[in-house]
Design a protein around this motif. Structure first.
Motif, PDB file in Angstrom:
ATOM      1  N   ARG A 101       2.773  32.913 -24.311  1.00 32.88           N
ATOM      2  CA  ARG A 101       3.345  34.258 -24.324  1.00 32.88           C
ATOM      3  C   ARG A 101       3.006  35.000 -23.027  1.00 32.88           C
ATOM      4  NH1 ARG A 101       4.001  37.786 -29.344  1.00 32.88           N
ATOM      5  NH2 ARG A 101       3.725  35.965 -30.652  1.00 32.88           N
ATOM      6  N   GLU A 159      10.430  33.561 -32.192  1.00 31.66           N
ATOM      7  CA  GLU A 159      11.031  34.908 -32.211  1.00 31.66           C
ATOM      8  C   GLU A 159      10.778  35.626 -30.895  1.00 31.66           C
ATOM      9  OE1 GLU A 159       9.746  37.206 -35.648  1.00 31.66           O
ATOM     10  OE2 GLU A 159      10.166  35.407 -36.849  1.00 31.66           O
ATOM     11  N   PHE A 160       9.544  35.515 -30.409  1.00 29.50           N
ATOM     12  CA  PHE A 160       9.188  36.171 -29.148  1.00 29.50           C
ATOM     13  C   PHE A 160      10.072  35.637 -28.020  1.00 29.50           C
ATOM     14  CE2 PHE A 160       6.873  35.768 -25.123  1.00 29.50           C
ATOM     15  CZ  PHE A 160       6.576  37.094 -24.847  1.00 29.50           C
ATOM     16  N   GLU A 188       5.935  29.500 -35.496  1.00 29.78           N
ATOM     17  CA  GLU A 188       6.679  30.527 -36.235  1.00 29.78           C
ATOM     18  C   GLU A 188       6.884  31.840 -35.484  1.00 29.78           C
ATOM     19  OE1 GLU A 188       4.656  28.463 -38.789  1.00 29.78           O
ATOM     20  OE2 GLU A 188       3.266  28.866 -37.173  1.00 29.78           O
ATOM     21  N   GLU A 189       5.818  32.335 -34.808  1.00 30.90           N
ATOM     22  CA  GLU A 189       6.015  33.637 -34.161  1.00 30.90           C
ATOM     23  C   GLU A 189       6.591  33.507 -32.762  1.00 30.90           C
ATOM     24  OE1 GLU A 189       2.213  35.463 -34.680  1.00 30.90           O
ATOM     25  OE2 GLU A 189       2.508  35.231 -36.842  1.00 30.90           O
ATOM     26  N   ARG A 201       7.509  26.607 -43.711  1.00 30.10           N
ATOM     27  CA  ARG A 201       8.092  27.855 -43.204  1.00 30.10           C
ATOM     28  C   ARG A 201       8.806  28.509 -44.374  1.00 30.10           C
ATOM     29  NH1 ARG A 201      12.220  27.394 -38.217  1.00 30.10           N
ATOM     30  NH2 ARG A 201      13.388  26.162 -39.719  1.00 30.10           N
ATOM     31  N   SER A 261       2.117  25.608 -33.705  1.00 25.90           N
ATOM     32  CA  SER A 261       2.423  26.698 -34.661  1.00 25.90           C
ATOM     33  C   SER A 261       3.509  27.569 -34.050  1.00 25.90           C
ATOM     34  CB  SER A 261       1.192  27.556 -34.912  1.00 25.90           C
ATOM     35  OG  SER A 261       0.046  26.752 -34.912  1.00 25.90           O
ATOM     36  N   GLU A 318      -0.710  32.005 -27.468  1.00 21.62           N
ATOM     37  CA  GLU A 318      -1.084  33.239 -26.774  1.00 21.62           C
ATOM     38  C   GLU A 318      -0.910  33.060 -25.261  1.00 21.62           C
ATOM     39  OE1 GLU A 318      -4.770  34.290 -28.607  1.00 21.62           O
ATOM     40  OE2 GLU A 318      -5.045  35.809 -27.022  1.00 21.62           O
TER      41      GLU A 318
END
Ligand SMILES: Cc1ncc(COP(=O)(O)O)c(C=O)c1O
Length: 379
Positions: free
Chosen positions: A122, A149-150, A145-146, A172, A143, A119
């Motif tokens: 990001r 992509e971001f 995974e997200e 995954r 972690s 977080e």
């Protein structure tokens, strides 16, 4: 193993004894080949390591520090760019950014995993952000995974710092994916005490594309793709054949040793429960979907410095990784960060303690380690 005498943080000799014959055979092969830098032995290691990781290509380097530097060079990081990373890591994670004249942007970590908060990472992204370096600290993956992509959606490259995480993985889409295959590149260190360690300095970059691998291969050889012709200015960062031969032997055992480390960690956790120590000591958390490979077993301990001195008097080695967060390092004062900017990382620097951890550590030794801790907290 004796249950008196000193207990080291890491015992190379015990590990060497298990593979001595294989290593001597490999060294003999290199000595008679008389090819000492790069060459077939290094190429064979790169192929085998890429196969183990299930990555497109692996390119070896002279150290993990160089792997990080070369990865950022290959990604085109330059003055004025920003690179996001963690303030709770080894110095090289951040120094590679400043060496290229780019700006280090720190984002705070999570208290349980010690890894950078996705977080916070990001939130730190701006239009100047060129790369993101998540560090899989102590053998446990972030972690990713997200966030991958971001970052991809913002054209921000991801160079994983896998120096402490060879063999760590996360699940995954129902399958395992190892550290080093989630981003554009993964930077590994084979410093002797690492889970996969050489007998000197060595490193490697796993690359998701041939284009990146070719670029790193050129940059590690003075920016030259053919003899005495230089397309750009690179560095000299090649792996020795002797290190590659040793790494090829040790790669064959790395899975067994990782499982042994995991057993050592499980035993520590049980011993803490048995001795009722959870009120004073928080063991490392293994987050969901992760295979932690316990490069280090790092607890958070009350009265950490006193505990460490007490253990040392009893011949038990402990280490503090890391006593000062990177944003407070004198050489990074120019960045303008100060005390209180990354409270979680700063708190950890006062609490973390690495206990002895290596595959050959015995139960009686662990009982002594935890026994000494129990004695300390009773006093
Ligand atoms: C997280 C991290 N990054 C980078 C490095 C640098 O690796 P090397 O010592 O091989 O240069 C290390 C090594 O200790 C490390 O722990």
């Amino acid at each position: 193993m004796p249950d008196t005498g000193n207990i080291p943080s890491f015992d190379m000799r015990r590990n060497y004894a298990r593979v001595e014959g294989e290593i001597k055979e490999a060294l003999d092969r290199v000595l008679s080949s008389a090819q000492f830098i790069l060459g077939p032995e290094v190429a064979a290691f790169e192929n085998e390591a890429a196969g183990y990781l299930e990555t497109r290509r692996a390119v070896s380097t002279a150290s993990g520090t160089d792997a990080l530097l070369l990865a950022l060079m290959a990604l085109g990081v330059k003055p004025g760019d920003e690179v996001i990373t963690t303030p709770f890591s080894f110095f090289a994670t951040a120094s590679c950014v400043s060496r290229l004249g780019a700006r280090i942007v720190f984002a705070d970590v999570e208290p349980d995993s010690y890894n950078i908060s996705m977080e916070r990472a990001r939130e730190a992204a701006t239009e100047r952000t060129r790369a993101f370096i998540p560090v899989h600290l102590f053998g446990q993956m972030c972690s990713l995974e997200e966030i991958t992509e971001f970052m991809a959606s913002r054209n921000i490259a991801v160079a994983e710092d896998c120096a402490q995480a060879f063999g760590a993985h996360r699940t995954r889409g129902g399958a395992i994916a190892r550290a080093g295959v989630w981003g554009d590149m993964g930077c590994f260190s084979f410093f002797p005490t690492k889970n996969l360690g050489a007998f000197g300095d060595a490193g490697m970059i796993s690359c998701a594309s041939d284009a990146l691998a070719d670029r790193v291969a050129k940059l590690r050889a003075h920016g030259s793709s053919s003899s005495y012709l230089h397309d750009e200015v690179g560095v000299n960062s090649r792996m020795d054949a002797i290190q590659a031969a040793i790494l090829r032997v040790r790669l064959r055992h790395v899975e067994t040793w990782a499982e042994e480390r995991r057993n050592v960690a499980r035993r520590y956790n049980l011993l803490f429960a048995e001795r009722d120590l959870y009120e004073h000591v928080t063991p490392p958390a293994e987050t969901d979907g992760n295979r932690h490979t316990y490069h280090q077993y790092v607890v958070r301990a009350k009265r950490r410095d006193e505990l460490s001195a007490f253990m040392s008097e009893r011949g038990i080695a402990t280490r503090v990784y890391y006593p000062l967060a990177l944003h407070l390092q004198p050489c990074f004062a120019y960045l303008g960060y100060g005390k209180g900017d990354f409270p979680v990382a700063e708190k950890l620097t006062g609490e973390v303690l690495a206990l002895p951890m290596f595959p050959e550590l015995t139960m009686p030794e662990q009982e002594r380690v935890v026994g000494a801790m129990a004695e300390f907290y009773r006093s």
